[in-house]
Design a protein around this motif. Structure first.
Motif, short mmCIF file in Angstrom:
data_model
loop_
_atom_site.label_atom_id
_atom_site.label_comp_id
_atom_site.label_asym_id
_atom_site.label_seq_id
_atom_site.Cartn_x
_atom_site.Cartn_y
_atom_site.Cartn_z
N ALA A 1 83.20 59.27 32.89
CA ALA A 1 84.05 58.92 31.74
C ALA A 1 84.85 57.65 32.04
O ALA A 1 85.03 56.80 31.16
N ASP A 2 85.31 57.50 33.28
CA ASP A 2 86.02 56.29 33.68
C ASP A 2 85.15 55.06 33.48
O ASP A 2 85.59 54.05 32.93
N TRP B 1 84.54 54.31 29.76
CA TRP B 1 85.73 53.79 29.10
C TRP B 1 86.05 52.37 29.57
O TRP B 1 86.48 51.52 28.78
N PHE C 1 83.76 50.09 27.76
CA PHE C 1 84.17 50.01 26.35
C PHE C 1 85.32 49.02 26.19
O PHE C 1 85.29 48.17 25.29
N TRP D 1 96.01 50.40 24.45
CA TRP D 1 95.36 51.68 24.70
C TRP D 1 96.29 52.68 25.37
O TRP D 1 96.17 53.90 25.17
N THR E 1 89.51 63.94 30.85
CA THR E 1 88.87 62.88 30.05
C THR E 1 89.91 61.99 29.39
O THR E 1 89.80 60.75 29.41
N SER F 1 91.61 59.44 31.63
CA SER F 1 90.87 58.19 31.83
C SER F 1 91.24 57.16 30.77
O SER F 1 91.32 55.96 31.06
N THR F 2 91.47 57.61 29.53
CA THR F 2 91.73 56.67 28.45
C THR F 2 93.08 55.97 28.59
O THR F 2 93.30 54.92 27.96
#
Length: 467
Positions: A75-76, A79, A82, A97, A137, A140-141
């Protein structure tokens, strides 16, 4: 690296409106303070909460931690890619973010500690899996843009060390608050309280939101690099550049090994004090001593790094930490006071690595740009974070399996002597060995010395100004 002589003047500034200063330092401190209010809370108490409140076996918790951290690692990376392929907004590429995702992160964190009376063991197991993986998760964001932001707040190597120091101070403050107040809040008569645990999660969640807002308001992104256009988006090319990045590979190895120890110690130490020393109140004392020891290293870090370099200061600190834990293990029938003193000395040594670790990351991000001419801060930081998550996965899994392997049984009041000795070895001998390995990696494998780092910073800044 180029053979040109090292310039004595500072690198040219890039894209600055307000000069780098105290506001940025405090802002970056608040970011990790917010992160670690929940990260340290879960590292310290979540496994005990799962075993003693949800009555999930330690081995099953270990499997949960292993699965979640491996998922988070990917997930890291997703992201990070992204974010690197998004255009920067007027208020920055990374800061938006942090503020967007902070509320969902905090809500998911509080849900981990919700205990609904009368539910089945199967429900609690499912609840633990869903809420813990969701929290990881969402972490990470927020954490990926926060960590990536350090490389664009300033391009000066010395100031980046200062920024890393302030980030460490934020983590240490969170550790101080949770380490000292946490056991007092969540334990009643040496047993964890479900209601108090949820209350602590709510309080620290609100504090985390305030910290994220302060990080957003006080910090500023300055280093401006070319946007990654669709034509440049090529993950295979990026990975080839990352593989050639020797500083990144070596710091990944050191971080992976160190995170195994940090997460393992966070899991084991609660059992060490609860069962081996029979005094959970002492967790507050040792937390205070270890945090104080790290703060003693903070004013020494910058002048030592300026004179000797990051890798030398960090590696010698890890050697001191290793020696301290070997001494604890070899002491015949060590007392609680002996453990507190020696672990404090070890934390003083390890503090230097903690203080400069994030400056290492900004250097390897620069090195990636130096090699590839692409500014992929979030991708490089995400790879670093991915290695840390793998370390957490290994440590979380090993922690649960190790506690189970030494015979821990939550159903009995007093553990056997063999189990107590096993817990003590996990809390002393294992860290001693791991810290020694980190020392060897830093000293002999990490290639960026002081001169090469300064030259690289100047060359990159000059290249950006020519564009």
């Amino acid at each position: 690296m180029p053979n040109t002589a090292l310039r004595s003047d500072a690198p040219p500034s890039v894209g600055q409106d307000r000069p780098f200063g105290w506001r940025d330092k405090f802002g970056y401190l608040f970011g990790d303070l917010g992160n670690d209010f929940f990260f340290i809370l879960t590292s310290s108490f979540l496994m005990v909460f799962y075993t003693d409140v949800f009555h999930i076996s330690a081995a099953t918790v270990g499997i949960l931690f292993l699965i979640a951290r491996l998922w988070d690692a990917f997930a890291d990376m997703a992201w990070g890619r992204f974010i690197d392929t998004r255009k920067a907004a007027s208020n920055g590429k990374f800061r938006p973010w942090i503020i967007r995702m902070s509320l969902p992160l905090v809500v998911s964190g509080a849900l981990m500690f919700v205990s609904i009376p009368g539910m089945s063991n199967g429900f609690y197991l499912a609840w633990a899996f869903v809420t813990y993986i969701a929290w990881g998760t969402l972490y990470s964001t927020v954490n990926i843009p926060y960590g990536s932001m350090a490389s664009v707040i300033t391009n000066d190597p010395v100031e980046r060390t200062t920024l890393s120091t302030w980030r460490t101070m934020g983590a240490m403050l969170a550790g101080l608050v949770i380490g000292v107040l946490g056991p007092m809040i969540v334990f009643v008569d040496n047993k964890i309280s479900a209601d108090r645990m949820f209350m602590a999660a709510m309080v620290f969640g609100v504090l985390a939101l305030c910290c994220y807002l302060a990080c957003y308001k006080l910090s500023k992104e300055r280093v401006v690099a070319p946007e990654i256009t669709k034509e440049k988006v090529n993950l295979s090319s990026t990975m080839k550049g990352l593989i050639k990045n020797k500083p990144l590979i070596s710091i990944l190895a050191a971080s992976l090994i160190m995170l195994v120890c940090t997460m393992l110690s966070g899991t084991v130490n609660t059992y060490l004090f609860k069962d081996y020393f029979g005094n959970t109140s002492a967790l507050s004392v040792v937390g205070l001593v270890q945090i104080a020891a790290t703060f003693l290293a903070i004013p020494l870090a910058k002048p030592l790094v300026a004179r000797f370099g990051k890798k030398e200061v960090a590696s010698i600190g890890m050697l001191l930490a290793s020696i301290s834990y070997f001494i604890i293990f070899l002491l015949p029938e060590p007392t609680l006071m002996q453990y507190i003193i020696m672990s404090g000395i070890g934390m003083f040594g390890m503090g230097f690595m903690s203080i400069v670790s994030w400056a290492f990351v900004t250097d390897v991000i620069d090195y990636h740009e130096f090699l590839t001419e692409l500014r992929e801060d979030a991708t490089v930081y995400a790879l670093y974070s991915m290695a840390r998550k793998i370390g957490q996965a290994i440590a979380g899994g090993i922690g649960g399996f190790a506690i189970a392997a030494v015979g821990y049984n939550s159903a009995i009041e007093k553990q056997t002597q063999e189990t107590l000795h096993g817990i003590f070895s996990l809390g002393t001998l294992v860290p001693a060995i791991i810290y020694l390995v980190v020392f060897l990696v830093l000293m002999f494998l990490y290639p960026l010395n002081k001169q090469r780092t300064n030259q690289m910073a100047y060359d990159l800044s000059a290249r950006r100004n020519r564009r």
